[in-house]
Scaffold this active site. Structure first.
Site, PDB file in Angstrom:
ATOM      1  N   GLU A  26       0.315  -1.542   0.167  1.00 27.72           N
ATOM      2  CA  GLU A  26       0.108   0.032  -0.041  1.00 27.72           C
ATOM      3  C   GLU A  26       0.581   1.102   0.405  1.00 27.72           C
ATOM      4  OE1 GLU A  26      -2.104  -0.222   3.910  1.00 27.72           O
ATOM      5  OE2 GLU A  26      -4.162  -1.176   2.643  1.00 27.72           O
ATOM      6  N   ARG A  85     -23.116   4.097  13.846  1.00 24.35           N
ATOM      7  CA  ARG A  85     -23.575   4.641  15.069  1.00 24.35           C
ATOM      8  C   ARG A  85     -23.448   5.900  15.147  1.00 24.35           C
ATOM      9  NH1 ARG A  85     -18.812   6.136  17.236  1.00 24.35           N
ATOM     10  NH2 ARG A  85     -16.558   4.871  17.091  1.00 24.35           N
TER      11      ARG A  85
END
Lengths: 455, 147
Positions: free
Chosen positions: A206, A297
């Site tokens: 990455e 949430r």
């Protein structure tokens, strides 16, 4: 009261400031509340003010706020029709969300399947990539055996890169590579280590982000196909991965860039059938956004987005759970001004150790653009069993400078006695020239603390 | 769900003070003196109780006016939450023995008994029949019998 409502009474499966925040939203929507609490929280404000209060267990969270069976039984015995999980505790527990719905109650949040998908980093990242949400550039899979092919991938991603073991984690089995000449050797070494440590030599690669910022996008989705993004928050000021101070919008990032990312996020929500409030967290560096994870949430720092958009996120969560349609369009959402949140913790200013005890003085700030979300009142005892968040001061201004100025006045007005707090830390941070300039990276606070420490 | 399971705390590190108290109550209730808790990682917790009955008897014996000494009274509290349903034993003046059921905590079909830990006399009924009652709420007070 609307006859079409799915529920009239909400059980708040949380404590502290967020329990009070949820209770306020319920009240404003004409809904009754059930406060369930541990023995340690018997004197909490939201417990005193709730329509129904019920002690469900001892202080240990595993036997109260984390007791799934107990919470469902409490909903049954109190006649609650819905459960709001708040943040932390069971808020991102897919099995709990499923159990709530299986019991015939409404879970104020996404489906268990959505929570499960986002809880697994690999499936979450795959889903995001498929939906066009930018992830960290990389090999998008196992590295090929050929050194030339690996080099080609690394050159395309751009150095520095980080070579990681597929089976690794927790900071092990990874190596940062700064240039092409180190690459072949680094890949061979990491593969060998990965084989030894995890029994699996598979590697991936990455882009290594050296000094990223933490930028996140708030979304709201109803169950009728409307998905909206509510702007960005910058939460780069962190200590040990805990956010300390947040602001909205993210300084220095053009609104059209945020709009582009926001659109990708809501597109992803539509694709996975997401419902409720959620947050897409990104690392941001040199104009590149890289998806880290999605929080399924309401977040601690939601008020700064409420200030800049004028939207009550918690009330919208509840309305969405009732099955209502979001009566907003993306173009209606005006992101205006600037908001800052300082998290107030009961902790030692020097050691950051929790400082439980009785608050003997609690003078709150006020004035234009100041909001305080807290469950603490004078003579409240901060319990040692839970996290040390005792409240949040939120300042709003037409500009970032005004929001900072208002926050500095607010912190100076605040008087707390009986416990130690991190107010002085916030004051010093707000006076820091680099913070005032804006756009510090996620390592800034720890660097800054290390420079300040006498040792 | 099993009532006893709810009463025995999970062993995850050093039990809290209230857990220790609950374990001690359970030991007395079961007529046991010691308990050893251990987890998979090799942590152990060893507890020995000197019967609270014996202790309170001693206190009573040393006191000139035992009837007035409230400190010897044993509060029997709700082991779980639910709708409190008092039994016929839950009356002031009733003689009780360890294991006697003074109330049930009811949630739907679930019933969790409220048990008396000692031999004695009920001197106060704090629980309200039919009321929604929380964990740890006082149900009755028992004055242990002197021996």
């Amino acid at each position: 009261m609307n006859e079409m409502q799915r529920f009239k009474r909400v059980l708040i499966a949380n404590r502290g400031e967020i329990a009070l925040r949820i209770q306020r939203a319920c009240r404003q929507l004409g809904l009754e509340t059930v406060a369930v609490y541990s023995e340690a929280d018997a004197d909490s404000r939201h417990v005193r003010e709730a329509d129904v209060s019920l002690c469900i267990g001892p202080a240990a969270a595993s036997k109260s706020y984390l007791d799934r069976d107990g919470l469902l039984l409490a909903a049954k015995v109190t006649g609650a029709g819905a459960i709001h999980p708040g943040y932390g505790f069971l808020s991102e527990n897919a099995d709990f969300a499923d159990a709530v719905e299986a019991a015939g109650l409404t879970f104020i949040g996404p489906t268990g399947d959505s929570i499960r998908m986002m809880g697994d980093k690999i499936t979450a990242k795959r889903a995001m990539r498929e939906a066009g949400v930018p992830c960290v550039p990389g090999s998008d899979g196992p590295l090929p055996a050929s050194a030339e092919e690996v080099r080609a991938i690394a050159l395309e991603v751009g150095f520095p890169v980080i070579v990681k073991a597929s089976g690794g984690g927790g900071g092990r089995g990874m190596r940062v590579v700064h240039g092409g000449d180190e690459l072949e050797n680094a890949v061979a070494l990491t593969a060998k280590e990965a084989q030894q440590a995890f029994g699996n030599p598979t590697l991936y690669l990455e882009k290594y982000m050296q000094k990223p910022r933490h930028v996140e996008i708030q979304v709201l989705c109803d169950t009728h196909g409307t998905a909206l993004w509510l702007g960005a928050r910058d939460c780069s000021l962190q200590r040990r991965h805990q956010k300390v101070l947040e602001e909205a919008p993210a300084p220095g990032i053009p609104p059209e860039t945020i709009a582009g990312i926001g659109e990708r996020c809501v597109q992803a929500c539509r694709q996975i059938g997401y419902r409720g409030a959620g947050t897409f967290e990104f690392l941001y560096e040199d104009g590149i956004f890289a998806f880290i994870e999605m929080n399924t949430r309401v977040q601690v720092e939601h008020p700064i987005t409420e200030e800049t958009t004028g939207i009550d996120i918690v009330a919208q969560q509840i309305r969405i759970a009732q099955g209502e349609t979001l009566d907003l369009r993306q173009n209606d959402i005006l992101m205006q001004g600037h908001a800052i949140e300082c998290r107030l913790n009961a902790e030692d200013a020097a050691t950051f150790m929790p400082s439980p005890g009785t608050v003997t003085r609690w003078d709150l700030p006020g004035g234009p653009g100041i909001r305080v979300d807290t469950h603490v009142v004078s003579n409240y005892t901060v319990q040692p069993y839970y996290d040390s968040l005792i409240g949040k001061i939120i300042s709003y201004g037409a500009t970032r400078e005004q929001a900072i100025a208002r926050m500095r006045v607010a912190l100076a007005e605040m008087r707390v006695e009986g416990i130690s707090t991190n107010i002085a830390l916030h004051q010093a941070l707000l006076a820091d020239p680099q913070f005032q300039e804006g756009g510090v990276d996620i390592h800034h606070l720890e660097r800054w603390l290390a420079e300040r420490s006498p040792s | 769900m099993n009532a006893v399971e709810n009463q025995v705390p999970e062993f995850e590190g050093i039990p809290s003070a209230e857990d220790l108290a609950r374990i001690a109550d359970l030991l007395i209730e079961a007529g046991l003196e010691t308990i050893e808790l251990s987890d998979g990682k090799g942590a152990r917790c060893f507890m020995r109780v000197t019967s609270s009955v014996a202790k309170s008897d001693k206190q009573v014996a040393e006191n000139v006016t035992p009837v007035e000494d409230l400190s010897s009274r044993i509060a029997v509290s709700a082991p779980y939450f639910g709708t409190l349903v008092l039994t016929e034993l839950a009356k002031v003046g009733t003689s009780v023995q360890p294991g006697d059921v003074v109330a049930q905590m009811r949630i739907g079909a679930l019933q969790i008994p409220v048990l008396v830990p000692v031999t004695g006399t009920i001197v106060d009924v704090a629980g309200e029949d039919g009321a929604l009652t929380g964990y740890g709420a006082p149900v009755v007070q028992v004055e242990p019998t002197s021996r």
